[in-house]
Structure formats: structure tokens, C-alpha cells
Design a protein around this motif. Structure first.
Motif, mmCIF file in Angstrom:
data_model
loop_
_atom_site.group_PDB
_atom_site.id
_atom_site.type_symbol
_atom_site.label_atom_id
_atom_site.label_comp_id
_atom_site.label_asym_id
_atom_site.label_seq_id
_atom_site.Cartn_x
_atom_site.Cartn_y
_atom_site.Cartn_z
ATOM 1 N N HIS A 14 -31.347 42.473 -67.568
ATOM 2 C CA HIS A 14 -30.896 42.692 -66.245
ATOM 3 C C HIS A 14 -30.958 41.586 -65.323
ATOM 4 C CE1 HIS A 14 -30.895 46.849 -67.383
ATOM 5 N NE2 HIS A 14 -32.436 46.675 -67.632
ATOM 6 N N SER A 15 -30.785 40.295 -66.013
ATOM 7 C CA SER A 15 -30.944 39.061 -64.966
ATOM 8 C C SER A 15 -29.274 38.745 -64.619
ATOM 9 C CB SER A 15 -31.443 38.017 -65.978
ATOM 10 O OG SER A 15 -32.632 38.028 -65.925
ATOM 11 N N ARG A 16 -29.162 37.873 -64.131
ATOM 12 C CA ARG A 16 -27.730 37.473 -63.494
ATOM 13 C C ARG A 16 -27.701 36.006 -63.252
ATOM 14 N NH1 ARG A 16 -26.926 39.394 -57.534
ATOM 15 N NH2 ARG A 16 -26.750 36.995 -57.247
ATOM 16 N N VAL A 17 -26.623 35.558 -63.737
ATOM 17 C CA VAL A 17 -26.227 33.998 -63.669
ATOM 18 C C VAL A 17 -25.107 33.776 -63.123
ATOM 19 C CG1 VAL A 17 -25.906 32.071 -64.870
ATOM 20 C CG2 VAL A 17 -27.382 33.484 -65.816
ATOM 21 N N ASP A 18 -24.931 33.323 -61.728
ATOM 22 C CA ASP A 18 -23.639 33.140 -60.843
ATOM 23 C C ASP A 18 -23.050 32.212 -61.098
ATOM 24 O OD1 ASP A 18 -24.949 35.567 -59.600
ATOM 25 O OD2 ASP A 18 -25.643 34.399 -57.961
ATOM 26 N N ALA A 19 -21.706 32.269 -60.563
ATOM 27 C CA ALA A 19 -20.526 31.466 -60.886
ATOM 28 C C ALA A 19 -21.131 29.801 -60.498
ATOM 29 C CB ALA A 19 -19.360 31.400 -59.843
ATOM 30 N N GLY A 20 -20.812 28.835 -61.214
ATOM 31 C CA GLY A 20 -21.069 27.499 -61.281
ATOM 32 C C GLY A 20 -22.623 27.147 -61.470
ATOM 33 N N ALA A 21 -23.160 28.153 -61.967
ATOM 34 C CA ALA A 21 -24.804 27.686 -62.128
ATOM 35 C C ALA A 21 -24.741 27.161 -63.534
ATOM 36 C CB ALA A 21 -25.707 29.279 -62.245
ATOM 37 N N LYS A 22 -25.652 26.320 -63.778
ATOM 38 C CA LYS A 22 -25.748 25.530 -65.128
ATOM 39 C C LYS A 22 -27.171 25.890 -65.677
ATOM 40 C CE LYS A 22 -23.022 21.799 -63.398
ATOM 41 N NZ LYS A 22 -22.742 22.330 -62.127
ATOM 42 N N ILE A 23 -26.852 26.351 -66.914
ATOM 43 C CA ILE A 23 -28.060 26.724 -67.808
ATOM 44 C C ILE A 23 -28.107 25.975 -68.867
ATOM 45 C CG2 ILE A 23 -29.616 28.661 -68.751
ATOM 46 C CD1 ILE A 23 -29.056 29.252 -65.800
ATOM 47 N N LYS A 24 -29.060 24.982 -68.935
ATOM 48 C CA LYS A 24 -28.827 23.901 -70.073
ATOM 49 C C LYS A 24 -29.883 24.285 -71.225
ATOM 50 C CE LYS A 24 -26.378 21.023 -67.628
ATOM 51 N NZ LYS A 24 -25.249 20.454 -68.032
ATOM 52 N N PRO A 25 -29.826 23.693 -72.424
ATOM 53 C CA PRO A 25 -30.545 23.977 -73.580
ATOM 54 C C PRO A 25 -31.991 24.025 -73.417
ATOM 55 C CG PRO A 25 -28.996 22.286 -74.171
ATOM 56 C CD PRO A 25 -28.936 22.319 -72.643
ATOM 57 N N PHE A 26 -32.570 24.805 -74.131
ATOM 58 C CA PHE A 26 -33.944 25.267 -74.160
ATOM 59 C C PHE A 26 -34.690 25.890 -72.903
ATOM 60 C CE2 PHE A 26 -33.308 22.123 -77.609
ATOM 61 C CZ PHE A 26 -34.088 22.764 -78.630
#
Length: 840
Positions: A272-284
């Protein structure tokens, strides 16, 4: 089979994450570590489980319930007060009527328990300890096995000098129920400290199973982060929750990732989490459940726990964020930051590297936070080194840190206690001492401020007044640019490791005692401390013998604070003294090794010019004494120590014990025996020698770097008293120093320093012991290998990535051979060239 899960841990070193959460509930990839353990025992066919609880027990019971959701039958045993590891198990003894396994609920592992259980049954063991090879074994119990896997020796949480193996105890045990009869009811009793040593001494069948699987004790924040990385990189066979997508991205149920977000695995995104447009989730990166990563935010190598919010354009790199954290727009959180639960980081705020923020704090918008909010200094790193706390001023040792250290030290002591403080003449020492004094006063402790004074005067003041402890601040030995804070106990000797850990505990917890306005400590300036010290030294000496000898001496004070005391002491001794550098200096507060050599060379020339009986140099803290004989020869400290042993034996009518560290030549034993004295060997640390000197039988102690102890005066280094005793001893034997040096038995001692990375030290010590098992071994400090009277000592440095190899042979050739052989052995182990049997 049944399982006992130890889940009572408080997790002090994991704070602020465990400030309001028990350690077994700390999440690894969004699931409590205890849940991973329950799944492990279930996977190996064990479904009957009891958890022993203490700290915040209701949190654990409320989460797991009866265990049915995980397919186990889970029971609980709650302790009102800590019973220790074995005591906790005895507490559920009536439930344990068959072979059972004990496993920690706060360590992550995928070890094959089925294989370990089979090994236990094959060996017919009463107890089987599951073991692992660990590069840095300091925080664990170290174990040594014989060729059949039977336990020969173990030691709980050793210092580097005690490390004889890199095989450590994981805290996973397979036990027979009959073992419970040896555990007392209702008492604090520990497996590794109490039960296993007793069974080992009794010869019971204790075996070790060296496991190949993954194991990580999540004991501190670094290990917490590492465990997440290990799961994501699949080093640990632990399931990450969610659906595994292409690129090693695990997406939890109900999570939403915008198509324009950039997600680069390995990454876990919780339910139930949310990652919005343009967000950057990097490794680890691990994103907890019910968490929002807003537009254009960047999260890299970070663990974000449940129910948190990362605002628009915020950046979080290499950090850990607790539950319910609110990171506002444009904020920046740097490497190593740890934020506790329910904190608010205001818009545009910057949290600098390695800052810790405890729960329920609010950081104002635009603020720049460079220090921990709640007076935390160095996290879980050990502050204490070989000689107290040392480091560069205003880089490693800051006034802020000194205040906190003072408060921690004051908290260890009783309120309204008295502490002696002293310092050298340096400006940096003045700043640090005043900050320490402030911290002590804030904790309700009184300070007897000796101002600029040698450390020996501080030690003496403790022993002769109502002081319970002391602190001396000065330049570090051999490094005038660094400040060193030395701590003394009620006997005037360096505090031991347990005392150090107690101070560090209060620093880590940030739980300082705070005095009310009418309880703040006082500052007292003792008026006659030097006079009392001088009179006591006189009482210990045969003044008439010294005066009759009429010594002429060249004496270098090295600008140390001994120049404020020793001239008054020499007044009655009748010596003709030519003094060099007889005043303190704010700029010259210590000597580098090069400057020490130059000073001794000049002193050598002065002895010849003035035809002195000998020359002496006292180091700046007034603890070490360096000697030049009447022929102008600089006597190396190792030889000087042997001269003192010879003088003590010849001049003292009362024979006794001489305390010497392991790394002193065996010729010292020969010299002592010639005079009817015995030698007691200690660990190499100064503190160990001083503690040995507290014994009534010890009449002298010393080290091979110029430190000498005359216990009938004070069981600690004191260059001023040593200088006076040297005059007395020479006067009594009636021989020039050069004759004594020349008459010493020939000895062949050598030492070399070998580079050894930290993560190789444990393996080096184990393999040196393994390679030398056909010889006599002494494991008091490092590994000492004795071969027909000759010996070699391999000793890890506790502060630097080095191992010291010392050798003492019957001749130069044998000494060189041992130095070369053991030096190359260490190098080969480090390089992986020497085959590791892996048994121990």
C-alpha cells in the motif's frame, strides 16, 4: 522437536530505532526479524515454539498472537526481571521434555537447522553450539574446537589481544533437556558466561557445528543496514515480501508505482505504498508499508520504515528513517543519518552526515543540523583506545563531545563525588578539560582542579584525598597534534574495560544524570597538592643515601608539567642537576618520535660535556622516563627495564614479584631469579600492568617503552618518582649505570609491525594458533608460541590495522628466524595463501 526463541532484547545499540520498539520487532525488508526466525524453524519442521520476552513484551504478543498465521503453535514466557539466556530457558523448563533448539529472535539467519540437529544427534552431544567464521569477532563469543568438533575453549566478547580464533558463537544451541538441572531456578544465569564453562570444566560432551549459511547479529545500526543489503543481494536466503518483478524489484500488495517513476533494483516497496511521478528509487532501498515517495524525490540506499512520507524534491541517501516520519519538501538527509519514529523534518532542512535524531523531534524549516539532537557523540563505535580517548582537537575531540563525556563519567559516579582534573600546558587541553569539568558539574560531581599538573600528581591526589576518580588531559604520546583524555579510578590507575564500557553505555543511551540548581558540582582548587606529593615521595626514599652519592645529572623536562613539581622534589636530594627545557610551553606539549630521538642525542652530548653520572628525559605527561648512561649511551627502553629489574633485585631486601608484560624478554625472568624474585606476566596494556601492581606481593612493574611502577608509592606510571628511585637504587648498589648495562645477560629480542586489515585479524589469530598447535601456546594476550625457551608473540593492535610480531630467541639468528616465520605467516594468512582448515 521444540524451539525456544529468545526475544527479550532491548536493542540499546540500535537506538533510536528501538527507543519504543523491542529489538526482535526491528524490520528486515519490512518484516520483524523474529518473523523471519519463526519462518526458519517452521521450514525445518519445528512448529512448537515458545518465545521468552521482557522488554515491551506486549508489542511482540500483539503482533504474533498464537502464531497460527505463521503455521506454528506459539507460546510466551514473560520475565519480570532479566534471567539471562540460560535462566530464560530454565523459566520454561517444564515445557521442554525433549531435545530442543534455542535461537535468537533478533539475529537474521538461514542456517540449515536440520543439518545442525543431525550433527548434534550423531555426536551424542549434551549441547551443540552452532558456530560461524566471523572476520571481526570482538562482539561475540569466540570458540575453539578440536579435530572431532568438541569444544576446547571459548571466551565471551574478547579484546583483540584475547582473540584466539575467528569462530564465533551464533547463540543457536541444540540442547538435551537434562541440561536444565544445571541451571538454577529464578536466577540470572547465562549460557556462554556461566553454564557452558561449567560443563566444559566438567568434561561434558559439548560440540560445535560450524555452519555454512548466512548469519547476522543485528546488534547495531550498521548491521541493521547490512542485513537489508544482504537480503536484497540474495546473500541471505530470506524471502523479501511482495511480487518479484524484473530487475529484482519486489512490489508489495496494493503498492502503486507511477509509470514515470524511476525504480532501479534491487529494491523492496512495501504494501500500500506509493511512488509518484519523477521519483527516483535507487538500488538497495527498502520502502516500508503505507509510505509515500512524492514527486521528484530521490531515495537511495535507504531504509524507510512503515507509514512515512518523503516530500516533493526531498533527497535521502544512505539513511534510515523510522516509522511515521514526515520529511517535508526539499529536505536533504545525508549518509549515515538515523531518524527515530514520528519525527518531522521541516521543508528545506538539511540533516548532515551521521546525525542521529531520536523519536518525536521536530526540525524547523531550513535548519541545518550538524549534531545529534540529543547529545549523542560517536554512536556505537568504541570511544576508548589503548590510552583513554584521543583524537585531533575540534575534529575528533570537540568541546561538545567533552561535555558529554564529562556528563557520562559523572553519571557513572555517585552524586556529590569528587574527581581530580589536570592537564598539560596546551591550549587545546585547556579547552577540553574545561568542557569535561562542565559536564561533571552538570551531573552533580565536584571537581578538584589541579590546573596544569603532571598525570602522576592527579593519580596521587586521588589516592590521598576523597576523590573517587580522575581525568588528565594532554597531548597523545608521540603525536602532539592529538589530545588524549586519560581516566583514573579510585586507586589512581587507568580505568579497566568494564569501567570504559559503563561510560560508553551512558553516552550511547544519552541517559545522563542532570543535577538540579542546588546540586550542581563545585570546582575546588587544592592549594598544596604538590607539597603533599613531594612529602610522600620523600617518605618512600632513603634521602641520606641519595644525598651522600652526590649525583650530577643532566635532566630534560621536555617542556612538560613535571617542571612545576620535580625541582621542588630535588631540593633535599643533594643532586647537582643541569636542566634542559625546564618550563611549560603552550606550543610544545609533546615530542614526536623524531623529536624524542633528537632530544636524547642532545642529552647524550650533555652527559659527556658535564661529566654527569647519567642523563634522564621525562616525557610531557610525566609518565615515561628515558635514560642515558654515564658514557653518553642512550639506553633503549627495553634494556632500561632490565636494568631496573636488576637494580630492584640487588637493592631491595624484601624480595617479591616483578610484574612485566608478555612482550618483555625472558632474560628478565633470569635476572629476577638471580636475586630471589619472581616475574608475573601480564597483558601488554598499561591498565593490566597497573592492576597487577595492586597486589601486595608486587614490588615493581614496568614496560619496554619507559613506563615504571613502584607500587609501594603508587601502582601507576610516574616518571618523577621513577627518576628519584633510580637515584636511590644506583646509590645503594654503588655502581655506575654503564657497568650495570654492560653486565646484563645477553638477550635477543625483536619486533616488527605487519599490516593486517580489521576483517582478517580474527582469522589470523585462529590460524596462527592452529599452525602452532604442536607447540606450547599461551593465550593470555594474543597468541604466544613457546618453543624450547624461545618464543614468538603475535598480538593484534586494538586501534590500528596491524599485528605485532615479537620474538625472543637464544641468539640473533633464532630471533630473526621467528620474526620472519611468523611475520610471513601473518602476511600469507592475510593474502589467502595459507590453507584455512576452517575447523576452529
Amino acid at each position: 522437536m521444540k524451539a525456544v526463541i529468545m526475544a527479550g532484547g532491548e536493542g540499546i545499540r540500535l537506538r533510536p530505532l528501538t527507543s519504543n520498539c523491542p529489538k526482535p520487532m526491528i524490520p528486515v525488508v519490512n518484516k520483524p526479524v523474529m518473523e523471519h526466525i519463526i519462518k526458519l524453524v517452521k521450514a525445518h519442521g519445528i512448529t512448537d515454539v515458545v518465545a521468552t520476552l521482557q522488554f515491551l513484551a506486549d508489542n511482540i504478543k500483539g503482533y504474533f498472537g498464537d502464531g497460527s498465521d505463521l503455521g506454528v503453535d506459539l507460546h510466551y514466557a514473560v520475565e519480570d526481571s532479566p534471567l539471562g539466556t540460560a535462566g530464560s530457558v530454565k523459566n520454561v523448563g517444564p515445557w521442554l521434555d525433549e531435545t530442543f533448539i534455542v535461537i535468537s529472535g533478533d539475529a537474521l539467519t538461514d542456517i540449515d537447522l536440520t543439518e545442525a540437529i543431525a550433527y548434534h544427534r550423531e555426536k551424542g552431544a549434551l549441547a551443540t553450539l552452532v558456530l560461524k567464521h566471523e572476520p571481526n569477532p570482538l562482539d561475540f563469543g569466540v570458540v575453539m574446537l578440536d579435530d572431532d568438533g568438541r569444544i576446547e575453549r571459548f571466551l565471551e566478547k574478547p579484546a583483540w589481544g584475547q582473540v584466539f580464533s575467528d569462530t564465533i558463537n551464533t547463540g543457536i544451541y541444540i540442547l538435551e533437556p537434562s541440561i536444565l538441572k544445571d541451571i538454577p531456578d529464578g536466577e540470572s544465569f547465562d549460557f556462554s558466561k556461566d553454564l557452558f564453562p561449567m560443563l566444559l570444566e566438567r568434561g561434558e560432551p559439548l560440540f560445535g557445528f560450524v555452519a555454512d549459511g548466512y548469519w547476522c547479529d543485528i546488534g547495531n545500526l550498521e548491521q541493521f543496514v547490512q542485513s537489508q543489503h544482504d537480503v536484497l543481494s540474495e546473500s541471505a536466503d530470506v524471502d523479501a515480501p511482495g511480487i518479484r518483478m524484473e530487475g529484482n524489484i519486489w512490489i508489495g500488495d496494493g503498492a502503486v508505482v507511477h509509470p514515470e517513476a524511476e525504480v532501479e533494483g534491487p529494491v523492496v516497496i512495501g504494501q500500500h505504498s506509493r511512488v509518484d511521478a519523477g521519483a527516483k528509487i535507487k538500488p538497495f532501498t527498502v520502502i516500508g508499508d503505507n509510505t509515500i515517495i512524492s514527486k521528484d524525490a530521490t531515495v537511495e540506499r535507504t531504509v524507510v520504515l512503515n507509514n512515512s512520507y518523503i516530500g516533493v524534491n526531498a533527497t535521502v541517501r544512505g539513511a534510515v528513517l523510522g516509522r511515521h516520519c514526515d520529511v517535508k519538501r526539499g529536505s536533504r538527509i545525508e549518509e549515515g543519518v538515523v531518524v527515530g519514529d514520528e519525527c518531522v523534518i521541516g521543508a528545506g532542512a538539511t540533516i548532515s552526515h551521521h546525525v542521529r535524531i531520536y523519536p518525536f523531534k521536530r526540525i524547523e524549516a531550513g535548519a541545518v543540523v550538524n549534531d545529534d539532537i540529543i547529545w549523542e557523540s560517536r554512536g556505537s563505535e568504541a570511544l576508548f583506545g589503548k590510552a583513554g580517548i584521543s583524537g585531533l582537537i575540534n575534529i575528533d575531540i570537540t568541546p561538545e563531545l567533552a561535555v558529554r563525556i564529562g556528563m557520562a563519567f559523572g553519571t557513572v559516579l555517585q552524586k556529590d563525588s569528587h574527581v581530580a582534573l589536570s592537564r598539560d600546558a596546551g591550549k587545546a587541553s585547556r579547552i577540553v578539560k574545561r568542557a569535561l569539568l562542565t559536564g561533571l558539574a552538570a551531573a552533580g560531581v565536584n571537581a578538584r582542579d589541579l590546573r596544569t599538573a603532571p598525570a602522576a600528581l592527579n593519580r596521587f591526589t586521588i589516592r590521598s584525598t576523597r576523590c573517587l576518580a580522575g581525568i588528565h588531559v594532554g597531548s597523545a604520546q608521540g603525536d602532539p597534534q592529538s589530545v588524549q583524555i586519560s581516566f583514573f579510578d579510585s586507586a589512581g590507575i587507568d580505568i579497566d574495560e568494564a569501567y570504559q564500557r559503563n561510560i560508553e553505555k551512558y553516552l550511547l543511551r544519552n541517559e545522563f544524570r542532570r543535577a538540579f540548581f542546588d546540586e550542581v558540582g563545585e570546582v575546588i582548587y587544592p592549594p598544596r597538592s604538590s607539597e603533599f606529593y613531594i612529602n610522600e615521595v620523600y617518605r618512600q626514599l632513603d634521602i641520606d643515601v641519595i644525598r651522600d652519592a652526590g649525583f650530577k645529572i643532566a635532566l630534560d623536562y621536555a617542556h612538560g608539567s613535571s617542571s612545576l613539581v620535580l625541582p621542588g622534589l630535588l631540593g633535599k636530594l643533594g643532586a647537582d642537576v643541569v636542566a634542559f627545557n625546564p618550563f611549560t610551553s603552550e606550543e610544545k606539549t609533546g615530542l614526536t618520535p623524531e623529536e624524542l630521538k633528537e632530544s636524547l642525542d642532545r642529552l647524550s652530548e650533555a652527559v659527556g660535556v658535564f661529566r654527569a653520572d647519567f642523563g634522564a628525559l621525562l616525557d610531557a605527561p610525566g609518565e615515561r622516563l628515558y635514560i642515558v648512561d654515564d658514557k653518553g649511551r642512550v639506553i633503549d627502553p627495553h634494556t632500561a627495564l632490565l636494568v631496573f629489574v636488576d637494580l630492584i633485585g640487588a637493592a631491595y631486601q624484601k624480595k617479591g614479584t616483578i610484574a612485566l608484560p608478555l612482550n618483555v624478554s625472558s632474560v628478565a625472568d633470569e635476572i629476577a631469579a638471580r636475586h630471589g624474585c619472581t616475574v608475573e606476566r601480564t597483558k601488554v596494556s598499561k591498565s593490566s600492568l597497573q592492576h597487577a601492581a595492586l597486589q601486595r606481593k608486587v614490588i615493581f612493574g614496568g614496560t619496554s617503552d619507559g613506563g615504571y611502577v613502584f607500587p609501594r608509592f603508587m601502582p601507576a606510571f610516574d616518571a618523577m618518582a621513577s627518576f628519584c628511585h633510580l637515584m636511590e637504587l644506583l646509590a645503594k648498589v654503588g655502581k655506575p649505570l654503564s657497568e650495570l648495562v654492560d653486565a646484563l645477560p645477553e638477550y635477543h629480542f625483536g619486533m616488527e609491525e605487519v599490516y593486517c586489515p580489521w576483517d582478517h585479524k580474527g582469522r589470523v589469530m585462529r590460524m596462527v594458533a592452529e599452525q602452532s598447535k604442536d607447540k606450547e601456546l599461551l593465550l593470555l594476550d594474543g597468541v604466544k608460541v613457546i618453543d624450547d625457551g624461545d618464543w614468538a608473540l603475535v598480538l593484534p593492535d586494538p586501534e590500528e590495522p596491524y599485528v605485532y610480531v615479537c620474538a625472543d630467541g637464544s641468539d640473533d639468528a633464532s630471533t630473526d628466524e621467528m620474526l620472519g616465520r611468523f611475520g610471513e605467516m601473518v602476511k600469507d594468512i592475510v593474502a589467502g595463501k595459507l590453507e584455512d582448515g576452517g575447523q576452529n
